[in-house]
Design a protein around this motif. Structure first.
Motif, PDB file in Angstrom:
ATOM      1  N   UNK A   1     -21.946  -9.636 -14.892  1.00 23.18           N
ATOM      2  CA  UNK A   1     -22.574  -8.407 -15.373  1.00 23.18           C
ATOM      3  C   UNK A   1     -24.087  -8.554 -15.567  1.00 23.18           C
ATOM      4  N   UNK A   2     -24.707  -9.562 -14.975  1.00 18.91           N
ATOM      5  CA  UNK A   2     -26.167  -9.620 -14.948  1.00 18.91           C
ATOM      6  C   UNK A   2     -26.682  -8.554 -13.991  1.00 18.91           C
ATOM      7  N   UNK A   3     -27.709  -7.817 -14.404  1.00 22.19           N
ATOM      8  CA  UNK A   3     -28.309  -6.801 -13.540  1.00 22.19           C
ATOM      9  C   UNK A   3     -29.393  -7.482 -12.712  1.00 22.19           C
ATOM     10  N   UNK A   4     -29.217  -7.519 -11.402  1.00 21.87           N
ATOM     11  CA  UNK A   4     -30.114  -8.241 -10.508  1.00 21.87           C
ATOM     12  C   UNK A   4     -31.203  -7.358  -9.923  1.00 21.87           C
ATOM     13  N   UNK A   5     -30.922  -6.086  -9.721  1.00 18.96           N
ATOM     14  CA  UNK A   5     -31.902  -5.158  -9.136  1.00 18.96           C
ATOM     15  C   UNK A   5     -31.423  -3.735  -9.427  1.00 18.96           C
ATOM     16  N   UNK A   6     -32.336  -2.771  -9.342  1.00 18.78           N
ATOM     17  CA  UNK A   6     -31.987  -1.394  -9.683  1.00 18.78           C
ATOM     18  C   UNK A   6     -33.094  -0.464  -9.222  1.00 18.78           C
ATOM     19  N   UNK A   7     -32.740   0.825  -9.111  1.00 21.71           N
ATOM     20  CA  UNK A   7     -33.767   1.808  -8.791  1.00 21.71           C
ATOM     21  C   UNK A   7     -34.259   2.467 -10.089  1.00 21.71           C
ATOM     22  N   UNK A   8     -35.352   3.234 -10.056  1.00 18.01           N
ATOM     23  CA  UNK A   8     -35.901   3.810 -11.291  1.00 18.01           C
ATOM     24  C   UNK A   8     -34.910   4.680 -12.049  1.00 18.01           C
ATOM     25  N   UNK A   9     -34.052   5.420 -11.340  1.00 16.07           N
ATOM     26  CA  UNK A   9     -33.102   6.299 -12.019  1.00 16.07           C
ATOM     27  C   UNK A   9     -32.100   5.505 -12.866  1.00 16.07           C
TER      28      UNK A   9
ATOM     29  N   UNK B   1     -37.016  -4.172 -17.598  1.00 16.43           N
ATOM     30  CA  UNK B   1     -38.180  -5.043 -17.461  1.00 16.43           C
ATOM     31  C   UNK B   1     -38.733  -5.479 -18.809  1.00 16.43           C
ATOM     32  N   UNK B   2     -38.481  -4.687 -19.856  1.00 13.80           N
ATOM     33  CA  UNK B   2     -38.983  -5.016 -21.191  1.00 13.80           C
ATOM     34  C   UNK B   2     -38.087  -6.012 -21.916  1.00 13.80           C
ATOM     35  N   UNK B   3     -36.932  -6.333 -21.335  1.00 12.53           N
ATOM     36  CA  UNK B   3     -35.977  -7.220 -21.990  1.00 12.53           C
ATOM     37  C   UNK B   3     -36.145  -8.659 -21.524  1.00 12.53           C
ATOM     38  N   UNK B   4     -35.824  -9.640 -22.377  1.00 11.75           N
ATOM     39  CA  UNK B   4     -35.781 -11.031 -21.921  1.00 11.75           C
ATOM     40  C   UNK B   4     -34.775 -11.175 -20.791  1.00 11.75           C
ATOM     41  N   UNK B   5     -34.969 -12.159 -19.956  1.00  7.58           N
ATOM     42  CA  UNK B   5     -34.115 -12.366 -18.788  1.00  7.58           C
ATOM     43  C   UNK B   5     -32.640 -12.427 -19.162  1.00  7.58           C
ATOM     44  N   UNK B   6     -32.320 -13.172 -20.268  1.00 12.56           N
ATOM     45  CA  UNK B   6     -30.914 -13.364 -20.622  1.00 12.56           C
ATOM     46  C   UNK B   6     -30.266 -12.107 -21.191  1.00 12.56           C
ATOM     47  N   UNK B   7     -31.070 -11.101 -21.565  1.00 14.66           N
ATOM     48  CA  UNK B   7     -30.511  -9.863 -22.126  1.00 14.66           C
ATOM     49  C   UNK B   7     -30.283  -8.781 -21.069  1.00 14.66           C
ATOM     50  N   UNK B   8     -30.654  -9.028 -19.833  1.00  8.96           N
ATOM     51  CA  UNK B   8     -30.451  -8.033 -18.775  1.00  8.96           C
ATOM     52  C   UNK B   8     -29.032  -8.139 -18.237  1.00  8.96           C
ATOM     53  N   UNK B   9     -28.113  -7.863 -19.128  1.00  4.56           N
ATOM     54  CA  UNK B   9     -26.690  -8.047 -18.854  1.00  4.56           C
ATOM     55  C   UNK B   9     -25.939  -6.871 -19.463  1.00  4.56           C
ATOM     56  N   UNK B  10     -25.095  -6.208 -18.670  1.00  4.73           N
ATOM     57  CA  UNK B  10     -24.437  -4.992 -19.142  1.00  4.73           C
ATOM     58  C   UNK B  10     -23.456  -5.258 -20.281  1.00  4.73           C
ATOM     59  N   UNK B  11     -22.798  -6.394 -20.272  1.00  3.01           N
ATOM     60  CA  UNK B  11     -21.908  -6.727 -21.382  1.00  3.01           C
ATOM     61  C   UNK B  11     -22.699  -6.866 -22.679  1.00  3.01           C
TER      62      UNK B  11
END
Length: 294
Positions: A148-156, A165-175
């Motif tokens: 559930x790590x988010x690797x890439x996304x569009x603006x929407x 982008x404002x989150x630490x790397x380890x927090x970019x996770x949907x869980x």
């Protein structure tokens, strides 16, 4: 010629002799490894808290255990000794210390070694994948791995999940976002049932990764941070990934009823591109109002 000058010149300059490049790199590597080791609590990597600890973080022998290398060898590495270091061992140390892509690249640079699996950018996210994400607009879309790590996304996508982008790397996770205070948790309408489904899918995927430090670290963080996650985890439910319906109530936009569809970019339990498409005409209109920058 003055004998005093000739005899004392080397002595006077010896204390200020700069380190050779290789030695300087080893000293920097030693300091970097210590700093990364000291920031990790044992429970982050599934180790018990045993005995009194005079210093923060993991012990050297614990890092060696996690990386499956000898304690003496790891100690020498952290002391900056001139030992031979294989890329396989460096990879194991990077995983044991939970290094993010930037830290991993720094480790291999300091060790003067070529990373066999560079992760500065996920290889799954090719230019063609990014183009597909962009072309999905105004529909939200992102690439998520089995953890559930988010690797890439569009603006929407940020209109729903928040400013990743404002989150630490380890927090970019949907869980993590679903079980801790976040925009994603706030807008997810059926959050109780959706979170239980996510936990079941995470458990199913973890069967192939149960010994990996990054998976164990995420699991420990979630169990410690959220009693709701712990309760769901203890139920031992499992579920394979799939497609379905999600509802989001986005401030300033309204209620979105979305079909989510997974497009697999690798093995079935690997990374996938998830697209959220409107289930009805009202949602189709509302998606045009999704914020693209929070």
């Amino acid at each position: 010629m003055s004998l005093t000058t000739a005899a004392t010149a080397p002595v006077a300059s010896a204390a200020h002799t700069p380190l050779a490049p290789a030695e300087a790199r080893r000293h920097e590597l030693a300091a970097f490894l210590r700093s990364r080791r000291e920031r990790i609590a044992p429970d982050q990597v599934g180790l018990p808290m045993t005995g009194r600890r005079r210093t923060p973080g993991l012990r050297r022998e614990e890092v060696a255990q996690l990386a499956a290398v000898g304690v003496t060898w790891y100690t020498w590495l952290e002391q900056g000794r001139g030992i031979q270091v294989s890329t396989q061992v460096l990879d194991a140390v990077a995983r044991a210390l939970l290094l993010d892509p930037s830290e991993r690249a720094h480790l291999f640079t300091l060790a003067a070694a070529e990373d066999p699996a560079p992760v500065v950018e996920c290889p799954t996210i090719t230019p063609s994948v990014r183009l597909v994400l962009d072309r999905m607009a105004p529909y939200p879309a992102g690439v998520v791995n089995s953890r559930y790590d988010v690797l890439a996304y569009n603006p929407q996508y940020t209109g729903i999940v928040g400013d990743l982008d404002a989150l630490p790397y380890e927090d970019r996770n949907l869980l993590w976002l679903a079980f801790t205070p976040s925009r994603f948790r706030e807008v997810l309408v059926d959050h109780e049932s959706e979170r239980e489904l996510m936990v079941a899918r995470f458990r199913s995927a973890m069967a192939d990764h149960s010994a990996e430090p990054a998976w164990k670290a995420l699991l420990c963080r979630l169990r410690k941070a959220s009693p709701d996650f712990e309760a769901a985890w203890q139920r031992h439910d499992v579920q394979r990934p799939g497609n379905g319906l999600k509802r989001f109530h986005v401030p300033g936009v309204g209620l979105l009823r979305c079909d989510y569809t997974s497009f697999w970019l690798g093995p079935r339990q690997g990374p996938r591109l998830i697209a959220y498409t409107p289930r009805d005409e009202e949602t189709r209109e509302l998606m045009n109002r999704l914020p693209t920058r929070l």
